[in-house]
Design a protein around this motif. Structure first.
Motif, mmCIF file in Angstrom:
data_model
loop_
_atom_site.group_PDB
_atom_site.id
_atom_site.type_symbol
_atom_site.label_atom_id
_atom_site.label_comp_id
_atom_site.label_asym_id
_atom_site.label_seq_id
_atom_site.Cartn_x
_atom_site.Cartn_y
_atom_site.Cartn_z
ATOM 1 N N ASP A 187 -7.257 5.643 -16.701
ATOM 2 C CA ASP A 187 -8.359 6.348 -16.541
ATOM 3 C C ASP A 187 -7.451 6.936 -15.541
ATOM 4 N N LEU A 188 -6.621 8.191 -16.707
ATOM 5 C CA LEU A 188 -5.436 9.223 -15.699
ATOM 6 C C LEU A 188 -5.678 10.417 -16.882
ATOM 7 N N VAL A 189 -6.620 10.188 -17.039
ATOM 8 C CA VAL A 189 -6.475 11.752 -17.931
ATOM 9 C C VAL A 189 -6.414 12.802 -17.227
ATOM 10 N N VAL A 224 -2.331 11.513 -8.718
ATOM 11 C CA VAL A 224 -2.396 10.093 -8.077
ATOM 12 C C VAL A 224 -1.291 9.882 -8.365
ATOM 13 N N LEU A 225 -1.132 8.770 -7.182
ATOM 14 C CA LEU A 225 0.183 7.908 -6.933
ATOM 15 C C LEU A 225 -0.062 6.188 -7.733
ATOM 16 N N VAL A 226 0.619 6.048 -8.384
ATOM 17 C CA VAL A 226 0.120 4.361 -9.075
ATOM 18 C C VAL A 226 1.198 4.005 -8.956
ATOM 19 N N ILE A 227 0.861 2.498 -8.435
ATOM 20 C CA ILE A 227 1.751 1.204 -7.555
ATOM 21 C C ILE A 227 1.834 0.667 -8.890
ATOM 22 N N VAL A 228 2.883 -0.235 -9.727
ATOM 23 C CA VAL A 228 2.968 -1.137 -10.276
ATOM 24 C C VAL A 228 4.064 -2.198 -10.009
ATOM 25 N N GLY A 229 3.575 -3.186 -9.813
ATOM 26 C CA GLY A 229 4.415 -4.606 -9.085
ATOM 27 C C GLY A 229 3.358 -5.034 -8.141
ATOM 28 N N TYR A 246 -2.529 -1.977 0.668
ATOM 29 C CA TYR A 246 -3.872 -2.265 0.918
ATOM 30 C C TYR A 246 -4.695 -1.116 1.794
ATOM 31 N N GLU A 247 -4.529 -1.501 3.456
ATOM 32 C CA GLU A 247 -5.194 -0.689 4.526
ATOM 33 C C GLU A 247 -4.299 0.217 4.594
ATOM 34 N N CYS A 248 -3.391 0.926 4.191
ATOM 35 C CA CYS A 248 -2.785 2.249 4.080
ATOM 36 C C CYS A 248 -3.823 2.952 2.931
ATOM 37 N N ALA A 249 -3.466 2.824 2.147
ATOM 38 C CA ALA A 249 -3.892 3.583 0.814
ATOM 39 C C ALA A 249 -6.183 3.150 0.879
ATOM 40 N N SER A 250 -6.218 2.858 1.649
ATOM 41 C CA SER A 250 -7.667 2.469 2.150
ATOM 42 C C SER A 250 -8.517 3.804 2.449
ATOM 43 N N SER A 251 -7.988 4.792 2.985
ATOM 44 C CA SER A 251 -8.587 6.019 3.000
ATOM 45 C C SER A 251 -8.544 6.904 2.623
ATOM 46 N N LEU A 252 -7.655 6.909 1.006
ATOM 47 C CA LEU A 252 -7.237 7.673 0.716
ATOM 48 C C LEU A 252 -7.963 7.815 -1.388
ATOM 49 N N ASP A 253 -8.718 7.118 -1.119
ATOM 50 C CA ASP A 253 -9.841 7.040 -1.862
ATOM 51 C C ASP A 253 -9.206 6.566 -3.704
ATOM 52 N N ASP A 254 -9.170 7.439 -4.458
ATOM 53 C CA ASP A 254 -8.880 7.246 -5.661
ATOM 54 C C ASP A 254 -7.946 7.637 -5.656
ATOM 55 N N TYR A 255 -7.321 7.969 -5.021
ATOM 56 C CA TYR A 255 -4.925 9.016 -5.065
ATOM 57 C C TYR A 255 -4.660 8.135 -4.874
ATOM 58 N N VAL A 256 -4.750 6.342 -4.343
ATOM 59 C CA VAL A 256 -3.666 5.312 -5.015
ATOM 60 C C VAL A 256 -4.268 4.822 -5.798
#
Length: 379
Positions: A187-189, A224-229, A246-256
């Motif tokens: 879902d990165l189109v 969008v930042l995609v973190i793989v691993g 995950y806590e750091c990203a929790s307020s960034l919606d779908d941007y991470v």
């Protein structure tokens, strides 16, 4: 020459669970085994038999709990001209005693000669038992020389590489097709994808990228930042640091977005999703192999000027180097700049792909290794 590879006790070979050492071994094995008999020792894995022999390569696997002792006993039953010990200088003494007529080659993929890992006595014993030491970068070579200048003649830099057949560049017809399929799957189109691939550890620095995201989406709301691993190669179980991410990203919606461990054979496709690849390492990297992979895939690279990274990434030639590596605002600035300059991004990515083709294929790695083997075989 009859050659043996002794992998570390961390991960199995082939690289069914990843690992830079295991992936390098996989890459050079077809070339080495086409010229000389090759036996590869590794730990057991439920997906692999304890012994394999296809006529060119033998795999012998032992349980992790008894691995070192089992390997030592096994090499004592055979005559190997060359025994290549991967990243375990402490074990050299044992293997040399088990096979005293073999030439020992040690490869260093980390700072294994650091004082906290190796006493003076252990280091000198290893040096006296080793005919050659290969290092994955000049940075690692220099960590040995700084402590033991007399080892200079034993040390040889052997950079790693990739199989470019597995990495169609992003601008090739097949690369474009794979990119489209992968971006649809995740879902990165129509997104500008900032890609991180690696272990989720503080030393790798993905938290710096999450902290940078608010300053990136201000200028690029489609980023969008995609973190793989996972926390450890194939291990996706969370730990305190993963919970922190995950806590750091929790307020960034779908941007991470977090994508867990992906098997090594799928990683080339994942690189093709990215508009920029970022290695955010906070520690002195020996020389992270993700650089070779991103260069081969034709993705613009941003990396920290830490350890050996700058040996393959030249600033504004085949990538961008960040010196202020602790500063999320600096990551944001450089990422925004490259997203604003797609033509320049293509230019440095194209230079990177050419460099891989010319110097960093596994055929080149094999040639460098064979040069070392042939040198020590004549000693």
């Amino acid at each position: 020459m009859d050659i043996a590879f002794i992998c570390t006790e961390k991960l199995p070979s082939p690289a069914v669970k990843g690992g830079a050492i295991q992936m390098m071994i996989d890459g050079v094995t077809p070339f080495i085994s086409s010229l000389y008999p090759l036996t590869i020792f590794s730990i057991t894995d439920s997906s692999l038999p304890k012994r394999e022999d296809d006529g060119l390569v033998k795999y012998i696997r032992f349980p992790r709990s008894t691995y070192i002792q089992d390997v030592s006993q096994e090499i004592g039953k055979h005559h190997f001209d060359i025994i290549h010990v991967f990243n375990r200088p402490k074990q050299v003494k044992l293997y040399k005693a088990a096979s005293p007529n073999s030439r020992i080659v040690l490869s260093l993929h980390n700072e294994m000669f650091a004082e906290e890992k190796l006493t003076d006595e252990e280091a000198l014993t290893c040096l006296n038992s080793t005919h050659a030491i290969t290092t994955v970068s000049h940075f690692i070579k220099n960590t040995v020389l700084k402590r033991f200048p007399s080892a200079v003649k034993q040390l040889h830099v052997v950079y790693s590489g990739v199989d470019i057949n597995q990495y169609p560049p992003i601008w090739s017809p097949i690369g474009k097709k794979i990119r489209k399929v992968c971006r649809e799957k995740f879902d990165l189109v129509n997104k500008k994808v900032i890609l991180f691939i690696g272990r989720l550890s503080k030393t790798k620095g993905p938290h710096k990228l999450i902290e940078a995201i608010p300053h990136i989406i201000d200028e690029h709301p489609d980023a969008v930042l995609v973190i793989v691993g996972g926390k450890w190669f194939s291990d996706n179980r969370p730990n305190n640091y993963v919970h922190f991410l995950y806590e750091c990203a929790s307020s960034l919606d779908d941007y991470v977005r977090f994508v867990k461990f992906i098997p090594p054979n799928k990683i080339p496709n994942i690189f093709l999703m990215g508009d920029v690849f970022v290695c955010s390492s906070q520690w002195n990297e020996p020389l992270a192999r993700v650089h070779y992979e991103a260069l081969a895939a034709g993705v613009p690279i941003i990396t920290t000027d830490r350890g050996g990274n700058g040996e393959v990434i030249e600033n504004e030639v085949n990538g961008l180097l960040i010196k202020d590596y602790k500063n999320p605002l600096e990551f944001a600035r450089v990422i925004n700049w490259i997203l604003d300059q797609p033509q320049f991004g293509y230019h440095i990515a194209n230079n990177g792909r050419k460099m891989i083709e010319e110097r960093f294929q596994f055929s080149h790695v094999s040639e460098r290794l064979l040069h070392v083997y042939e040198y020590v075989h004549k000693l």
